[in-house]
Write an enzyme that holds these catalytic residues in place. Structure first.
Site, mmCIF file in Angstrom:
data_model
loop_
_atom_site.group_PDB
_atom_site.id
_atom_site.type_symbol
_atom_site.label_atom_id
_atom_site.label_comp_id
_atom_site.label_asym_id
_atom_site.label_seq_id
_atom_site.Cartn_x
_atom_site.Cartn_y
_atom_site.Cartn_z
ATOM 1 N N CYS A 123 36.150 31.223 42.807
ATOM 2 C CA CYS A 123 35.239 31.549 41.703
ATOM 3 C C CYS A 123 34.413 30.334 41.284
ATOM 4 O O CYS A 123 33.453 29.984 41.948
ATOM 5 C CB CYS A 123 36.004 32.157 40.538
ATOM 6 S SG CYS A 123 34.930 33.020 39.356
ATOM 7 N N HIS A 154 39.073 36.537 42.911
ATOM 8 C CA HIS A 154 40.316 35.898 42.477
ATOM 9 C C HIS A 154 41.526 36.486 43.190
ATOM 10 O O HIS A 154 42.075 37.499 42.755
ATOM 11 C CB HIS A 154 40.497 36.080 40.971
ATOM 12 C CG HIS A 154 39.563 35.283 40.134
ATOM 13 N ND1 HIS A 154 39.873 34.024 39.658
ATOM 14 C CD2 HIS A 154 38.315 35.554 39.685
ATOM 15 C CE1 HIS A 154 38.861 33.562 38.946
ATOM 16 N NE2 HIS A 154 37.899 34.466 38.945
#
Length: 332
Positions: free
Chosen positions: A138, A251
């Site tokens: 991310c 994630h």
């Protein structure tokens, strides 16, 4: 007189087991593989709970989900505390076999400079012949995109906060040797049709934006794309062409270890995605020949710290490890 028939039976059983065990030939372990890998995870500014756990301006944190993610792949963790002096950070980099850049928000200031310096060290180690993998998740994906492109304004805005999504594999892409290389084919197929990965970002890069930057397109190859809430396509997974560097905009750690958002997928398939990513990354770390002294490791492992329950105070994570500048536990 009572006869105990069990004694002869167990005597025979023990003798039989002894004979079988003596005939077993366990293969020798591969000396080229490091079976005790250690992962360094870089801390992020703040407390992960908007100051509700610690409002100090110099506190930093690592979400416990990243630690557990590395552990589920078979590794131990050393926190790389970004506020530590450069010499301590460099010494810790010599204790680990790979690095994770976590999610977060901060894209400038001392944190950016520390991440940039560590990224350069990762490349240096690999250029010197040491296999030293990096997993950027991310924010980590975004930071190395900025670093490699040499353009701090290269990121584009997307609407992908709190969104579970599919991933679409680039046509004719060869997955062997990438993070997806050992995924079961059925799971790869499900990733394209089921929302098995968690996205939580406002910035990223489009395939066109990546291809337009010569530094980025020569460094990375795109593996997958995803679509945000406004049907805008962005790069969701990419792999370096010459280095063991993997960047995921999504994630992998959240499906197993985070519960704060109802959008996080917790299906068995989503759990398998997490496990496969962890297995891949730690398998890359096992290729690192670095095996420092045990006492150096023990003094710096994450076990020297205790996590705080952030979910109870409406933090972004269930648990976080908090770090404040102080005399280090390290005996480096």
């Amino acid at each position: 007189m009572e006869t105990n028939y069990c004694i002869p039976f167990f005597t025979i059983l023990i003798q039989l087991m002894s004979t079988v065990n003596s005939q077993l030939n366990c293969p020798a372990t591969d000396p080229a593989i490091n079976y005790r890998p250690v992962i360094g995870i870089v801390s992020h500014p703040g407390d992960g709970a908007s100051g509700r756990l610690n409002s100090s301006s110099d506190v930093s944190y690592i979400a416990a989900s990243y630690v557990k993610f590395a552990e589920m792949g078979g590794a131990r963790v050393i926190p790389i505390i970004y506020t530590d002096p450069p010499e301590i950070i460099n010494q810790k980099l010599n204790l680990v076999n790979g690095i994770i850049f976590t999610g977060g928000r901060t894209k400038k200031g001392p944190y950016f400079e520390v991440v940039k310096g560590i990224f350069e060290k990762v490349l240096e180690k690999n250029d010197a012949g040491e296999h030293f993998p990096l997993l950027a998740i991310c924010l980590g994906f975004e930071l190395i995109t900025m670093i490699i492109s040499k353009d701090n304004n290269i990121l584009e805005e997307f609407s992908a906060s709190h969104q579970a999504s599919t991933v679409q594999f680039v046509e004719n892409i060869k997955l062997e040797g990438t993070v997806f290389g050992r995924f079961p084919p059925a799971l790869l197929e499900k990733m394209t049709t089921h929302c098995l990965v968690m996205q939580n970002h406002r910035f990223g890069i489009s395939p066109e934006g990546l291809q337009a930057n010569k530094d980025l397109c020569s460094f990375f190859r795109i593996l997958t794309t995803s679509v945000d809430k406004e049907n805008k396509v962005y790069v969701s997974s990419m792999q370096a062409q010459r280095y063991p560097v993997t960047a995921l905009q999504w994630h992998p750690e959240k499906a197993v270890f985070e519960w704060g958002s109802s959008q996080i997928p917790h299906t068995e398939d989503a759990i398998q995605v997490t496990q496969n990513v962890a297995n891949y990354f730690v398998s890359e770390a096992r290729k690192s020949p670095n095996k420092p002294a045990t006492n150096k490791l023990l003094d710096n492992l994450i076990y020297n710290y205790s996590p705080s329950y952030a979910g109870k105070v409406r933090g972004s994570f269930e648990e976080v490890y908090l770090f404040t500048p102080r005399p280090t536990l390290s005996s480096l």
